[in-house]
Design a protein around this motif. Structure first.
Motif, PDB file in Angstrom:
ATOM      1  N   ALA A   1       8.659  28.816  -9.199  1.00 56.64           N
ATOM      2  CA  ALA A   1       8.064  27.367  -8.684  1.00 56.64           C
ATOM      3  C   ALA A   1       8.552  27.373  -7.277  1.00 56.64           C
ATOM      4  CB  ALA A   1       8.878  26.095  -9.366  1.00 56.64           C
ATOM      5  N   LEU A   2       9.577  28.119  -6.723  1.00 59.75           N
ATOM      6  CA  LEU A   2      10.216  28.090  -5.260  1.00 59.75           C
ATOM      7  C   LEU A   2       9.062  29.063  -4.518  1.00 59.75           C
ATOM      8  CD1 LEU A   2      13.793  28.555  -5.540  1.00 59.75           C
ATOM      9  CD2 LEU A   2      12.778  26.529  -4.511  1.00 59.75           C
ATOM     10  N   ALA A   3       8.206  30.018  -5.279  1.00 57.20           N
ATOM     11  CA  ALA A   3       7.364  30.868  -4.725  1.00 57.20           C
ATOM     12  C   ALA A   3       5.972  30.322  -4.699  1.00 57.20           C
ATOM     13  CB  ALA A   3       7.548  32.158  -5.608  1.00 57.20           C
ATOM     14  N   GLU A   4       5.667  29.260  -5.493  1.00 53.34           N
ATOM     15  CA  GLU A   4       4.443  28.335  -5.176  1.00 53.34           C
ATOM     16  C   GLU A   4       4.037  28.108  -3.853  1.00 53.34           C
ATOM     17  OE1 GLU A   4       3.530  24.923  -7.666  1.00 53.34           O
ATOM     18  OE2 GLU A   4       4.919  25.679  -9.264  1.00 53.34           O
ATOM     19  N   HIS A   5       2.700  28.341  -3.646  1.00 57.17           N
ATOM     20  CA  HIS A   5       2.251  28.254  -2.199  1.00 57.17           C
ATOM     21  C   HIS A   5       1.550  26.721  -2.378  1.00 57.17           C
ATOM     22  CE1 HIS A   5       0.357  28.416   1.503  1.00 57.17           C
ATOM     23  NE2 HIS A   5      -0.867  28.135   0.910  1.00 57.17           N
ATOM     24  N   ILE A   6       2.596  25.749  -1.697  1.00 53.86           N
ATOM     25  CA  ILE A   6       2.003  24.222  -1.883  1.00 53.86           C
ATOM     26  C   ILE A   6       1.753  23.701  -0.391  1.00 53.86           C
ATOM     27  CG2 ILE A   6       2.886  21.830  -2.410  1.00 53.86           C
ATOM     28  CD1 ILE A   6       4.887  23.187  -4.009  1.00 53.86           C
ATOM     29  N   GLU A   7       0.377  23.187  -0.374  1.00 58.81           N
ATOM     30  CA  GLU A   7      -0.265  22.909   0.833  1.00 58.81           C
ATOM     31  C   GLU A   7      -0.512  21.328   0.487  1.00 58.81           C
ATOM     32  OE1 GLU A   7      -3.607  24.741   2.276  1.00 58.81           O
ATOM     33  OE2 GLU A   7      -2.727  26.788   2.455  1.00 58.81           O
ATOM     34  N   PRO A   8       0.563  20.380   0.965  1.00 59.17           N
ATOM     35  CA  PRO A   8       0.328  18.983   0.883  1.00 59.17           C
ATOM     36  C   PRO A   8      -0.647  18.510   1.778  1.00 59.17           C
ATOM     37  CG  PRO A   8       2.552  19.545   1.156  1.00 59.17           C
ATOM     38  CD  PRO A   8       1.859  20.742   1.530  1.00 59.17           C
ATOM     39  N   GLN A   9      -1.254  17.372   1.553  1.00 58.20           N
ATOM     40  CA  GLN A   9      -2.497  16.846   2.514  1.00 58.20           C
ATOM     41  C   GLN A   9      -1.995  15.373   2.656  1.00 58.20           C
ATOM     42  OE1 GLN A   9      -6.114  17.094   0.533  1.00 58.20           O
ATOM     43  NE2 GLN A   9      -5.550  15.204  -0.829  1.00 58.20           N
ATOM     44  N   ALA A  10      -2.303  14.925   3.980  1.00 55.53           N
ATOM     45  CA  ALA A  10      -1.913  13.495   4.178  1.00 55.53           C
ATOM     46  C   ALA A  10      -3.344  12.814   3.726  1.00 55.53           C
ATOM     47  CB  ALA A  10      -1.948  13.116   5.568  1.00 55.53           C
ATOM     48  N   LYS A  11      -3.074  11.731   2.776  1.00 56.79           N
ATOM     49  CA  LYS A  11      -4.172  10.898   2.351  1.00 56.79           C
ATOM     50  C   LYS A  11      -3.710   9.446   1.959  1.00 56.79           C
ATOM     51  CE  LYS A  11      -7.512  10.526  -1.402  1.00 56.79           C
ATOM     52  NZ  LYS A  11      -8.025  11.335  -2.705  1.00 56.79           N
ATOM     53  N   THR A  12      -3.726   8.756   3.097  1.00 56.66           N
ATOM     54  CA  THR A  12      -3.204   7.391   3.062  1.00 56.66           C
ATOM     55  C   THR A  12      -4.112   6.082   2.419  1.00 56.66           C
ATOM     56  OG1 THR A  12      -3.794   6.899   5.422  1.00 56.66           O
ATOM     57  CG2 THR A  12      -1.602   7.903   4.959  1.00 56.66           C
ATOM     58  N   GLU A  13      -5.299   6.564   2.310  1.00 59.64           N
ATOM     59  CA  GLU A  13      -6.329   5.588   1.836  1.00 59.64           C
ATOM     60  C   GLU A  13      -5.650   4.812   0.513  1.00 59.64           C
ATOM     61  OE1 GLU A  13     -10.999   4.993   0.545  1.00 59.64           O
ATOM     62  OE2 GLU A  13     -10.152   7.039   1.325  1.00 59.64           O
ATOM     63  N   ALA A  14      -6.023   3.363   0.369  1.00 60.85           N
ATOM     64  CA  ALA A  14      -5.517   2.745  -0.572  1.00 60.85           C
ATOM     65  C   ALA A  14      -5.988   3.145  -2.005  1.00 60.85           C
ATOM     66  CB  ALA A  14      -5.766   1.244  -0.873  1.00 60.85           C
ATOM     67  N   LEU A  15      -5.315   3.368  -2.994  1.00 63.46           N
ATOM     68  CA  LEU A  15      -5.679   3.734  -4.273  1.00 63.46           C
ATOM     69  C   LEU A  15      -5.983   2.787  -5.414  1.00 63.46           C
ATOM     70  CD1 LEU A  15      -3.520   7.115  -4.416  1.00 63.46           C
ATOM     71  CD2 LEU A  15      -5.876   7.165  -3.913  1.00 63.46           C
ATOM     72  N   GLN A  16      -5.600   1.635  -5.166  1.00 64.58           N
ATOM     73  CA  GLN A  16      -5.773   0.457  -6.009  1.00 64.58           C
ATOM     74  C   GLN A  16      -7.320   0.449  -6.368  1.00 64.58           C
ATOM     75  OE1 GLN A  16      -3.835  -3.424  -6.075  1.00 64.58           O
ATOM     76  NE2 GLN A  16      -6.064  -4.121  -5.646  1.00 64.58           N
ATOM     77  N   GLN A  17      -7.582   0.692  -7.690  1.00 66.40           N
ATOM     78  CA  GLN A  17      -8.993   0.404  -8.143  1.00 66.40           C
ATOM     79  C   GLN A  17      -9.502  -1.026  -7.943  1.00 66.40           C
ATOM     80  OE1 GLN A  17      -9.853   3.139 -11.544  1.00 66.40           O
ATOM     81  NE2 GLN A  17      -7.969   2.004 -12.191  1.00 66.40           N
ATOM     82  N   ALA A  18     -10.720  -1.162  -7.739  1.00 65.40           N
ATOM     83  CA  ALA A  18     -11.711  -2.372  -7.148  1.00 65.40           C
ATOM     84  C   ALA A  18     -10.738  -3.477  -6.453  1.00 65.40           C
ATOM     85  CB  ALA A  18     -12.092  -2.935  -8.545  1.00 65.40           C
ATOM     86  N   PRO A  19     -10.246  -3.205  -5.414  1.00 69.57           N
ATOM     87  CA  PRO A  19      -9.199  -3.987  -4.418  1.00 69.57           C
ATOM     88  C   PRO A  19      -9.879  -5.498  -4.146  1.00 69.57           C
ATOM     89  CG  PRO A  19     -10.043  -2.295  -3.021  1.00 69.57           C
ATOM     90  CD  PRO A  19     -10.364  -1.805  -4.471  1.00 69.57           C
ATOM     91  N   TYR A  20     -11.243  -5.403  -3.819  1.00 72.46           N
ATOM     92  CA  TYR A  20     -11.866  -6.764  -3.352  1.00 72.46           C
ATOM     93  C   TYR A  20     -11.920  -7.449  -4.572  1.00 72.46           C
ATOM     94  CZ  TYR A  20     -13.014  -4.305   1.028  1.00 72.46           C
ATOM     95  OH  TYR A  20     -12.596  -3.766   2.122  1.00 72.46           O
ATOM     96  N   PHE A  21     -12.340  -6.832  -5.756  1.00 75.16           N
ATOM     97  CA  PHE A  21     -12.683  -7.750  -7.103  1.00 75.16           C
ATOM     98  C   PHE A  21     -11.081  -8.180  -7.667  1.00 75.16           C
ATOM     99  CE2 PHE A  21     -12.640  -8.098 -11.594  1.00 75.16           C
ATOM    100  CZ  PHE A  21     -13.799  -8.982 -11.841  1.00 75.16           C
ATOM    101  N   VAL A  22     -10.061  -7.187  -7.633  1.00 79.28           N
ATOM    102  CA  VAL A  22      -8.670  -7.514  -7.970  1.00 79.28           C
ATOM    103  C   VAL A  22      -8.250  -8.901  -7.147  1.00 79.28           C
ATOM    104  CG1 VAL A  22      -6.399  -7.069  -8.016  1.00 79.28           C
ATOM    105  CG2 VAL A  22      -8.238  -5.532  -8.787  1.00 79.28           C
ATOM    106  N   ALA A  23      -8.482  -8.951  -5.818  1.00 78.92           N
ATOM    107  CA  ALA A  23      -8.047  -9.905  -4.865  1.00 78.92           C
ATOM    108  C   ALA A  23      -8.592 -11.134  -5.260  1.00 78.92           C
ATOM    109  CB  ALA A  23      -8.517  -9.543  -3.522  1.00 78.92           C
ATOM    110  N   GLU A  24      -9.994 -11.128  -5.680  1.00 77.76           N
ATOM    111  CA  GLU A  24     -10.464 -12.465  -6.283  1.00 77.76           C
ATOM    112  C   GLU A  24      -9.823 -13.121  -7.351  1.00 77.76           C
ATOM    113  OE1 GLU A  24     -12.742 -14.338  -4.400  1.00 77.76           O
ATOM    114  OE2 GLU A  24     -12.209 -12.647  -2.818  1.00 77.76           O
ATOM    115  N   ILE A  25      -9.492 -11.961  -8.275  1.00 81.06           N
ATOM    116  CA  ILE A  25      -8.796 -12.621  -9.523  1.00 81.06           C
ATOM    117  C   ILE A  25      -7.514 -13.240  -9.395  1.00 81.06           C
ATOM    118  CG2 ILE A  25      -7.763 -11.742 -11.720  1.00 81.06           C
ATOM    119  CD1 ILE A  25     -10.740 -11.588 -11.770  1.00 81.06           C
ATOM    120  N   ILE A  26      -6.646 -12.656  -8.324  1.00 79.72           N
ATOM    121  CA  ILE A  26      -5.201 -12.959  -7.779  1.00 79.72           C
ATOM    122  C   ILE A  26      -5.424 -14.122  -7.123  1.00 79.72           C
ATOM    123  CG2 ILE A  26      -3.346 -12.589  -6.365  1.00 79.72           C
ATOM    124  CD1 ILE A  26      -3.707  -9.491  -6.951  1.00 79.72           C
TER     125      ILE A  26
END
Length: 676
Positions: free
Chosen positions: A233-258
């Motif tokens: 695990a310590l030897a694994e080659h890990i390349e994290p990526q920056a991805k800040t986009e909102a991950l909530q599904q159907a956010p505009y629709f959910v906002a109408e429900i709320i």
């Protein structure tokens, strides 16, 4: 009071509170209610999101890698499976370490305590908040199993970069699902909750790896992994990526429900956050993803600034199946499916519906030529066609709609009256105010994409309008139904009229129409209409199959910027991609021909029954008895070269195609008798 006394006083208080709570449980026989977040699910009961003070992307425990489950327990609460929510041994150890250092270097909060704080409490650090945390901790342990608690925790804990929950974190940092995490990635993520901003691998990979090593060593000490597994695990080659986009599904629709709950109930937000409701919505997650993909890919071909919206409705019941209010919820929460904008020629179907229902037919003739209308209190109005100005020829209505002739539309609007158009548009589903001017026929009054989808519904559904629905059913935590919404239907136009207009709109998506590219993009019968505002700020396409109506809008939020493309150029392809993906695998059906409707081939030059002499023909449908029965005698009129830009219409009689004296000219051509 010194630090030693403070620590022992707190431990003593916790022990007393724990004992009292336990006795109360035995006396009551049942655990008291505790706040539970609500679930919003789609029409197929697939989870869209849970509603709590923070948003997340929930997954079940079996969808989270075992290495991730073990890593978080190892570093956050190694005795998680032994204690009952409050780990007195852990508290004592933390107190001892803090006393030794003279500072707060180790926390004693268990996973259950952290979950209680994340679910129900604010960030304040007061004695009252701590008491509430302990109360909710005890109730969580009494209500849920350890696996359920761990599942909830992993779906709530903050991992930095805007990612709440392990699924969001896995996608954010490693672009994969939580079930696919490796041991090395799991250990790196497990180290984040202690200090997400500091240990974030996208900004401090060195610190993240140091923290990862601590997690792996702790897993080794607890017997969760072997030394060989730790080294790998310590030897694994890990390349994290920056991805800040909102991950909530159907956010505009959910906002109408709320918003719905917030407006309907005085304690609406409290209900959502703590009542454990299950809200079954009309949304179809598969269609939603197709809509998001189609809009983003279509707009991405233009630039990153342009925006748009897509909303889809089932015309048979009014269920909103997809709602995309913009390209990025994170950048803008403005829901463009509910925004009012000029629809351009996408509004014309309401004009043509009114005309067909008022006695005109698909073969009625209207001339495209210069015409000016005087307007009270305003400059004279002279409509023109896109690019060409005027065609200087007659059109049957079906052909005029297919090519979106503006002059024909305005002349037709003048014949039937703007008030009649408004009456039909309102009946079909437009709720926004409409201005009673002739230019209304060209879509100069503002409407919303959702309204347009609703109002095209009767054309797809045999004249029946359905009120748009967001919610199917709401149940409480015990399964009791609190709300249930059924389709609200109303017959607003005759089914024969709906079918005839649909057939006319089919021509718009076939070769020669304004959205001709859809003839090869979409592999099922569809109909629709493009729309482009005069200044090119808005581009539209609204179309439908028998199973689905969808409205697409494209434009800039800054209305000073012009799209520079027509609805056929940009909106129609987005619609075509969506409809093809959304209905993939479903049965291909055509629009049902109602009883009392007949098909006839007509001459496009005069609207009469096509004959061997006709140079241009088009099939059209008619209410039985209104179809043309007299054959066409050939091209009676041709265009002559204009000597100047002024004078009478540039059409003269063609002597090579004589017309018998008894030939019955149509009422819509009164000038033919005069000019012959």
């Amino acid at each position: 009071m010194n630090r030693v006394n403070q620590c022992f006083l707190i431990i003593g208080f916790i022990m007393l509170f724990y004992c009292v709570s336990g006795c109360a449980t035995v006396d009551q026989g049942q655990p008291p209610d505790i706040p539970m977040p609500s679930k919003i699910v789609d029409v197929n009961n697939k989870l869209i999101t849970t509603v709590a003070p923070v948003n997340t992307v929930p997954v079940q425990l079996d969808q989270i890698a075992l290495s991730m489950q073990q890593a978080i327990v190892a570093i956050e609460d190694e005795r998680f499976y032994q204690h009952r929510g409050i780990d007195f041994r852990g508290l004592a150890r933390a107190a001892y370490q803090n006393l030794r250092s003279g500072d707060i270097v180790q926390g004693g909060s268990t996973i259950t305590q952290q979950l209680a704080k994340n679910l129900y409490l604010g960030p304040e650090r007061t004695l009252g908040r701590k008491i509430k945390e302990l109360y909710y901790t005890i109730q969580l342990e009494r209500t849920y199993t350890k696996k359920e608690i761990l599942n909830m925790y992993l779906n709530r804990v903050y991992f930095g970069q805007g990612a709440y929950g392990v699924e969001a974190a896995a996608r954010t940092y490693f672009d994969k699902s939580a079930k696919d995490l490796t041991l090395g990635e799991s250990a790196m993520l497990a180290g984040l909750p202690r200090a997400p901003s500091y240990y974030a691998p996208t900004t401090n990979l060195k610190g993240a790896k140091e923290r990862q090593k601590i997690v792996l060593k702790r897993m080794l000490q607890l017997g969760m992994i072997s030394e060989e597994a730790m080294k790998e695990a310590l030897a694994e080659h890990i390349e994290p990526q920056a991805k800040t986009e909102a991950l909530q599904q159907a956010p505009y629709f959910v906002a109408e429900i709320i918003k719905y709950f917030k407006n309907k109930y005085p304690n609406g937000m409290e209900m959502l956050y703590s009542s454990g409701l299950t809200i079954q919505t009309t949304l179809d997650l598969a269609m939603q993803k197709s809509a998001e993909r189609a809009l983003e890919q279509g707009l991405g071909k233009v630039n990153q600034e342009i925006n748009g919206a897509l909303v889809a409705i089932d015309p048979k019941n009014g269920y909103i199946k997809a709602m995309v209010g913009g390209r990025s919820w994170q950048k803008s929460q403005y829901n463009r499916t509910l925004a009012k904008m000029q629809p351009g020629s996408a509004f014309k179907p309401f004009l043509y519906t009114a005309a067909i229902d008022s006695g005109y037919t698909a073969a009625s003739i209207v001339f495209c030529e210069p015409v000016t209308y005087r307007q009270a209190g305003a400059e004279p109005y002279t409509p023109k066609d896109h690019k060409v100005g005027y065609h200087y020829r007659p059109f049957i209505l079906k052909q005029a709609l297919a090519i979106s002739d503006n002059v024909v539309a305005v002349r037709l609007a003048d014949m039937i009256g703007p008030d009649v158009i408004i009456r039909y548009a309102k009946a079909m589903g437009i709720e926004s105010p409409l201005r009673p001017y002739l230019s209304l026929a060209l879509g100069t009054s503002e409407v919303t994409p959702l309204e347009m989808a609703v109002a095209f519904g009767p054309l797809a559904n045999q004249g029946i309008r359905c009120k748009p629905l967001y919610i199917v059913k709401v149940t409480d935590s015990s399964g009791r139904v609190l709300e249930e919404h059924r389709p609200q239907l109303a017959k607003v136009i005759d089914e024969k009229v709906a079918y005839i207009v649909t057939d006319m709109l089919k021509a718009a998506v076939q070769p020669g129409g304004t959205a001709a590219q859809l003839s090869w993009m979409v592999s099922r019968p569809v109909a629709g209409k493009t729309g482009t505002t005069e200044d090119y700020t808005n581009a539209w396409f609204v179309g439908y199959s028998p199973d689905l109506v969808a409205s697409v809008y494209v434009g800039y939020d800054d209305k000073k910027k012009k799209v520079g493309l027509t609805g056929g150029d940009i909106a129609a392809p987005i619609w075509g991609q969506f409809i093809e993906e959304a209905l993939k695998g479903t049965r291909v059906v055509d629009f049902e021909v109602p009883t009392g409707v007949v098909r006839e081939e007509v001459c496009t030059a005069d609207g009469l029954k096509a004959s061997a002499l006709s140079s241009g023909t088009m099939s059209a449908y008619f209410i039985q008895g209104t179809e043309p029965k007299i054959p066409c005698f050939g091209d009676v009129w041709w265009k002559k070269p204009a000597d100047s830009g002024e004078g009478p219409r540039d059409l003269i009689y063609n002597p090579t195609s004589p017309v018998p004296d008894e030939h019955p000219y149509r009422p819509q051509w009164p000038w033919l008798q005069e000019e012959r």
